[in-house]
Write a protein that holds these residues in place. Structure first.
Motif, mmCIF file in Angstrom:
data_model
loop_
_atom_site.group_PDB
_atom_site.id
_atom_site.type_symbol
_atom_site.label_atom_id
_atom_site.label_comp_id
_atom_site.label_asym_id
_atom_site.label_seq_id
_atom_site.Cartn_x
_atom_site.Cartn_y
_atom_site.Cartn_z
ATOM 1 N N ALA A 1 12.760 95.372 58.377
ATOM 2 C CA ALA A 1 12.338 94.065 57.861
ATOM 3 C C ALA A 1 12.253 94.093 56.342
ATOM 4 O O ALA A 1 12.804 93.211 55.666
ATOM 5 C CB ALA A 1 10.984 93.671 58.469
ATOM 6 N N GLU A 2 11.593 95.095 55.797
ATOM 7 C CA GLU A 2 11.454 95.160 54.328
ATOM 8 C C GLU A 2 12.815 95.314 53.661
ATOM 9 O O GLU A 2 13.063 94.746 52.601
ATOM 10 C CB GLU A 2 10.527 96.309 53.912
ATOM 11 N N GLY A 3 13.695 96.090 54.272
ATOM 12 C CA GLY A 3 15.019 96.265 53.689
ATOM 13 C C GLY A 3 15.774 94.948 53.637
ATOM 14 O O GLY A 3 16.368 94.597 52.617
ATOM 15 N N LEU A 4 15.737 94.192 54.737
ATOM 16 C CA LEU A 4 16.443 92.907 54.779
ATOM 17 C C LEU A 4 15.841 91.924 53.782
ATOM 18 O O LEU A 4 16.558 91.216 53.068
ATOM 19 C CB LEU A 4 16.397 92.324 56.194
ATOM 20 N N ILE A 5 14.509 91.896 53.724
ATOM 21 C CA ILE A 5 13.839 90.971 52.796
ATOM 22 C C ILE A 5 14.207 91.304 51.346
ATOM 23 O O ILE A 5 14.388 90.417 50.516
ATOM 24 C CB ILE A 5 12.299 91.030 53.003
ATOM 25 N N ALA A 6 14.370 92.602 51.074
ATOM 26 C CA ALA A 6 14.695 93.027 49.707
ATOM 27 C C ALA A 6 16.167 92.826 49.370
ATOM 28 O O ALA A 6 16.576 93.114 48.251
ATOM 29 C CB ALA A 6 14.298 94.487 49.507
ATOM 30 N N GLY A 7 16.954 92.376 50.350
ATOM 31 C CA GLY A 7 18.336 92.053 50.016
ATOM 32 C C GLY A 7 19.405 92.868 50.717
ATOM 33 O O GLY A 7 20.591 92.724 50.403
ATOM 34 N N CYS A 8 19.018 93.727 51.660
ATOM 35 C CA CYS A 8 20.058 94.400 52.443
ATOM 36 C C CYS A 8 20.833 93.358 53.238
ATOM 37 O O CYS A 8 20.262 92.368 53.719
ATOM 38 C CB CYS A 8 19.438 95.423 53.400
ATOM 39 N N ASP A 9 22.138 93.603 53.397
ATOM 40 C CA ASP A 9 23.001 92.672 54.108
ATOM 41 C C ASP A 9 23.023 92.931 55.603
ATOM 42 O O ASP A 9 23.443 92.077 56.384
ATOM 43 C CB ASP A 9 24.442 92.816 53.599
ATOM 44 N N ALA A 10 22.658 94.155 55.965
ATOM 45 C CA ALA A 10 22.788 94.553 57.364
ATOM 46 C C ALA A 10 21.620 95.435 57.772
ATOM 47 O O ALA A 10 20.949 96.056 56.933
ATOM 48 C CB ALA A 10 24.106 95.326 57.568
ATOM 49 N N TRP A 11 21.391 95.461 59.074
ATOM 50 C CA TRP A 11 20.421 96.381 59.667
ATOM 51 C C TRP A 11 21.172 97.217 60.699
ATOM 52 O O TRP A 11 21.627 96.690 61.712
ATOM 53 C CB TRP A 11 19.284 95.594 60.319
ATOM 54 N N ARG B 1 22.431 98.039 44.459
ATOM 55 C CA ARG B 1 23.367 96.914 44.276
ATOM 56 C C ARG B 1 24.078 97.041 42.938
ATOM 57 O O ARG B 1 25.307 96.832 42.854
ATOM 58 C CB ARG B 1 22.593 95.587 44.356
ATOM 59 N N ALA B 2 23.342 97.397 41.910
ATOM 60 C CA ALA B 2 23.953 97.551 40.583
ATOM 61 C C ALA B 2 25.006 98.652 40.617
ATOM 62 O O ALA B 2 26.022 98.585 39.926
ATOM 63 C CB ALA B 2 22.875 97.867 39.550
ATOM 64 N N ALA B 3 24.768 99.664 41.448
ATOM 65 C CA ALA B 3 25.701 100.800 41.507
ATOM 66 C C ALA B 3 26.941 100.477 42.330
ATOM 67 O O ALA B 3 28.045 100.909 41.986
ATOM 68 C CB ALA B 3 24.999 102.028 42.083
ATOM 69 N N VAL B 4 26.785 99.730 43.421
ATOM 70 C CA VAL B 4 27.914 99.578 44.355
ATOM 71 C C VAL B 4 28.615 98.233 44.230
ATOM 72 O O VAL B 4 29.695 98.050 44.810
ATOM 73 C CB VAL B 4 27.480 99.805 45.828
ATOM 74 N N GLY B 5 28.021 97.298 43.487
ATOM 75 C CA GLY B 5 28.661 95.994 43.321
ATOM 76 C C GLY B 5 28.403 95.070 44.494
ATOM 77 O O GLY B 5 27.648 95.404 45.416
ATOM 78 N N ASN B 6 29.043 93.909 44.441
ATOM 79 C CA ASN B 6 28.740 92.869 45.429
ATOM 80 C C ASN B 6 29.701 92.838 46.611
ATOM 81 O O ASN B 6 29.493 92.101 47.560
ATOM 82 C CB ASN B 6 28.739 91.499 44.738
ATOM 83 N N GLU B 7 30.777 93.611 46.540
ATOM 84 C CA GLU B 7 31.742 93.563 47.645
ATOM 85 C C GLU B 7 31.461 94.603 48.716
ATOM 86 O O GLU B 7 32.123 94.636 49.750
ATOM 87 C CB GLU B 7 33.167 93.725 47.111
ATOM 88 N N VAL B 8 30.519 95.477 48.447
ATOM 89 C CA VAL B 8 30.119 96.501 49.420
ATOM 90 C C VAL B 8 28.750 96.098 49.950
ATOM 91 O O VAL B 8 27.832 95.853 49.167
ATOM 92 C CB VAL B 8 30.074 97.885 48.735
ATOM 93 N N THR B 9 28.626 95.986 51.264
ATOM 94 C CA THR B 9 27.321 95.605 51.805
ATOM 95 C C THR B 9 26.402 96.812 51.851
ATOM 96 O O THR B 9 26.846 97.968 51.877
ATOM 97 C CB THR B 9 27.421 94.960 53.203
ATOM 98 N N ILE B 10 25.106 96.507 51.842
ATOM 99 C CA ILE B 10 24.086 97.547 51.956
ATOM 100 C C ILE B 10 23.365 97.314 53.270
ATOM 101 O O ILE B 10 22.925 96.195 53.549
ATOM 102 C CB ILE B 10 23.083 97.480 50.783
ATOM 103 N N GLY B 11 23.265 98.354 54.068
ATOM 104 C CA GLY B 11 22.595 98.225 55.360
ATOM 105 C C GLY B 11 21.420 99.171 55.450
ATOM 106 O O GLY B 11 21.524 100.336 55.072
ATOM 107 N N ILE B 12 20.326 98.671 55.957
ATOM 108 C CA ILE B 12 19.121 99.482 56.103
ATOM 109 C C ILE B 12 19.125 100.145 57.472
ATOM 110 O O ILE B 12 19.571 99.570 58.459
ATOM 111 C CB ILE B 12 17.856 98.605 55.904
#
Lengths: 307, 307
Positions: B206-216, B188-199
């Motif tokens: 589940a762990e990815g989403l809980i840790a703050g991923c925006d998408a699965w 998140r620090a590298a890509v900023g808040n306008e780019v979503t992160i998907g696991i």
């Protein structure tokens, strides 16, 4: 196997040169390509393998591959031509087999290209499918750095038992001479005497030949055949010391491969320096070395009097 | 980046389901494919990503890919469709971008597929070329197990700064919850808040989403969406314990992926067991699981009441 091969067993021995397939933009640079083939004919290589990894086969569609196969056979005069037929999809492999046959190729090179990791059985069935579909001899192409499939010696043995499988192209390793003897002995025991073993990984060619490989499937030899032919002939005549000395003399070239991620981009830079291909001849997204690396390659090429 | 994205930012959040692309022989099984898409629409997935790894994109030619893109958009009703456009050759990537646009896709998934190992700069230039050629948002597809390219966090950051790059699809890892927090925080620090992160990597969703991923970006969710939607909704509502419990309940499914070399062949076996696709729906040389493995998959699917 006691049956007589349908092909000249000497076909898959000696130096097989792997030419680049230069592009101009997205288009095959046919003039440069036939120039590369004519150069190999003049040098007297034992065979030409079109559309190997150095020939960017994986990036070309089936029509482009048919065209390259035909250009190679048409330019190679009496030098035997092998054609790489590997593709991610078996359907496309079979299409490439047909076009190689139609072009008049004398043999096929087949790599188990993978996207989804393949199982041993899937790879075996791919080779069986191809062997069942053609009378041309097949070289098994083991190149885990690009195909991402790792052969076991047991799989070599299963494949060698297929009618049609005639040679195994093995990757080079940094082994001692004794290590090479052991490794080649192990493969020989697995595949028998009717299937040739060919070394690739140019820095390891001399040791592979000295240890008993029948062939050298050489990438950079598709661009600068003479020095690699010298090594091959020395090894074939049993002059191990001379072969090693000649290979050691090319150490600055082998070092370039290590420094710049393999032989492809370095071969293209040498070919450009020698005026054989234009700049940006590789299929995007693969790019030329940058200007500073190209200068270094040119210096080594001049120093070693390549070309 | 302060510019307003040209697309709805919610497009690349929630559960994106990756359907199989079933074949019959070497031909696209269009009826089964549209059946899979209709199933995803009924389940209410947040988006459908056609032609991901699970959709065998790497094995299909540009015409087949255009057809699959069109079938997906035509069957997806109001569910947004993303289309995988990756290919070994940049030329073919751009052809796929055009056909995805023509079909009416709302986003693109782009993997740096490699045969020759690619450099970071080559991958960056590929994404820049695509971003320059389209107004559709691009999901960066990081899947080293198939593409054989390994992204650095620094490269994520360079790519995220390109106009058009809208999401990063990251591979799953066996990390602890604290490890996931750290990893997602770093990205998140590298890509900023306008780019979503998907696991991706379904066992880690589940762990990815809980840790703050925006998408699965889910493979098996393209075949059995409901249980993965339940996990997604629980995580979205902040019910971490429930999300973990639901994911733990699917452990027998995750174990099948580990045992049988990933999710593709298992997903195909589940789809066959549920009557959604025929046998031998994968592109050769990739083959179905063998009969004994298929029985095991069927038992797990029945036990978990999948489908």
């Amino acid at each position: 196997m006691t049956s007589t091969p349908a092909y000249d067993p000497s076909l898959l021995t000696g130096l097989s040169a792997f030419p680049l397939t230069p592009l101009t933009g997205e288009t095959l640079d046919e003039d440069s390509y036939t120039g590369l083939i004519e150069r190999l004919v003049l040098a007297g290589v034992d065979s030409i393998t079109a559309l190997g990894s150095t020939g960017s086969y994986a990036y070309l569609d089936t029509e482009e591959r048919a065209r390259v196969a035909q250009l190679t056979v048409d330019s190679a005069l009496d030098i035997p031509v092998l054609v790489g037929v590997g593709a991610l999809r078996a359907r496309d492999v079979l299409t490439n087999v047909r076009s190689a046959e139609d072009a008049g190729a004398q043999g096929l090179l087949l790599a188990p290209v993978s996207y989804q990791p393949l199982t041993e059985d899937e790879v075996f069935e791919l080779f069986r499918t191809v062997a069942d579909s053609t009378d041309l001899p097949i070289v098994v192409y083991d190149n885990p750095g690009t195909t991402h499939f790792t052969f076991t010696t047991e799989l070599y043995a299963r494949l060698a038992a297929l009618d049609g499988v005639a040679s195994i192209k093995i990757p080079g390793f940094p082994l001692s001479p004794a290590g090479w003897d052991e490794r080649i002995g192990e493969i020989r025991a697995a595949v028998g005497n009717e299937v040739t073993i060919g070394i690739s990984g140019d820095a390891h060619g001399a040791e592979g030949l000295i240890a008993g490989c029948d062939a050298w499937y050489t990438a950079v030899g598709g661009t600068v055949p003479e020095p690699l032919l010298e090594i091959t002939r020395a090894a074939e005549l049993g002059n191990a010391d001379q072969a090693r000395e000649l290979s050691a003399g090319l150490q600055p070239l082998w070092d370039l491969f290590a420094e710049f991620g393999g032989s492809l981009r370095v071969s293209a830079a040498i070919a450009e320096h020698l005026g054989l291909v234009g700049a940006d001849s590789l299929p995007l997204p693969v790019r030329d070395l940058d200007a500073s690396a190209k200068r270094k390659v040119a210096e080594v090429a001049d120093h070693l009097d390549l070309g």
